[in-house]
Write an enzyme that holds these catalytic residues in place. Sequence first.
Site, PDB file in Angstrom:
ATOM      1  N   ASP A  86      -8.119 -77.634  -1.183  1.00  0.00           N
ATOM      2  CA  ASP A  86      -7.729 -76.605  -1.811  1.00  0.00           C
ATOM      3  C   ASP A  86      -8.025 -77.135  -3.256  1.00  0.00           C
ATOM      4  O   ASP A  86      -8.087 -78.099  -3.848  1.00  0.00           O
ATOM      5  CB  ASP A  86      -6.400 -76.445  -1.753  1.00  0.00           C
ATOM      6  CG  ASP A  86      -5.431 -77.311  -2.090  1.00  0.00           C
ATOM      7  OD1 ASP A  86      -5.605 -78.401  -1.759  1.00  0.00           O
ATOM      8  OD2 ASP A  86      -4.494 -77.051  -3.007  1.00  0.00           O
ATOM      9  N   GLU A  87      -8.149 -76.078  -3.985  1.00  0.00           N
ATOM     10  CA  GLU A  87      -8.077 -76.271  -5.673  1.00  0.00           C
ATOM     11  C   GLU A  87      -9.110 -77.372  -6.149  1.00  0.00           C
ATOM     12  O   GLU A  87      -9.099 -78.197  -6.916  1.00  0.00           O
ATOM     13  CB  GLU A  87      -6.868 -76.599  -6.406  1.00  0.00           C
ATOM     14  CG  GLU A  87      -5.997 -75.565  -5.925  1.00  0.00           C
ATOM     15  CD  GLU A  87      -4.547 -75.932  -6.549  1.00  0.00           C
ATOM     16  OE1 GLU A  87      -4.238 -76.918  -6.754  1.00  0.00           O
ATOM     17  OE2 GLU A  87      -3.804 -75.043  -6.927  1.00  0.00           O
TER      18      GLU A  87
END
Length: 336
Positions: free
Chosen positions: A294-295
């Site tokens: 993620d991210e």
Amino acid sequence: MLATTLVLCVLSFSGAHNIWPIPRSIALGDDLQKLSAEVITESSSERLARCIQKYNFKSSTAHGDSYSSIVVNVKNDDETLSQSTDTSFSIDANINSIVTISSLTPYGACYGLDVLSQLVSTSDDGSLLLPSTISIEDAPSYNHRGFMIDTGRRFVPLDVIFSNLDAMFMSRLNVLHLHFADWCRYAIESKAFPALTANLVDDQAGHYTLEEVSKMISYANDRGIRVMPEVDLPGHGTWGLPLMETGDLKFCTSSYPFSILDDGNNVSVETLKTLISEVAEVFGEEELFHIGADETATNDDEGCTMANIKGIEGKVFNHIIDSKKTPVGWEEVRRG
């Protein structure tokens, strides 16, 4: 603090008859009957035996008509914990002075004992009491009932982990999502790369030895809880900065979220494969292996193209599959 929050949730949302979680079906007699009973089982499960030891249904003041036996019937003593482990149970009691708990696995039986303990009250003379008749059936609505502890950012001492596992059991949560690699640290001892924990000081201080991880998993498993590891990558890769210094990991961003680079010489990929194999072995039978994903940050000038990010994620996912585990990621994986 985390365990306190869970316990407060239990106390605040107790439902009918003060049982938490509320069973799927419950019917109790209006009268009360004294209780002084021994728990009897033919099960050979050591985990169930340890569970039984936590409960005391004996009373020195009970005599005459009273429940005298709690019989626990388990169909299968297999203690394997998986996504498909059955934790359903039933409790039946009537005027024959016997309480019967029936389940397919030791874990369902332990849930049943916990529910039975919640039905016990105490009379003025100190006698233990149960409803005169009991009919309860329960089974979870979801196979995965998780609770995440992010010890990669804020180190959580082992005794606090234990307290949270107790609270998880009380709430019938069955997966501890251990997010142990993030901004501040890689929080588990690594024999392959000891540099990961060698210099964790001040705000970054704290990690678990392999012996402590083993204790954590055993404590969780006794309560029917699996422990799913998460090594967040390729973003949130600050945990791996010590390996940048040793030349074992390459990064393509110089600031948060410090994305790990799929370099042309497979330096990063081989390091991640080694770490994943090590973690997979430490967490033993656990089927799921979470890599975050993620991210992540793109930086085309430094090599962090979307293709590079997807490439390293794909290689890691394939290695997890080769390790006989199921790879898991956050929602960006589905969008990717």
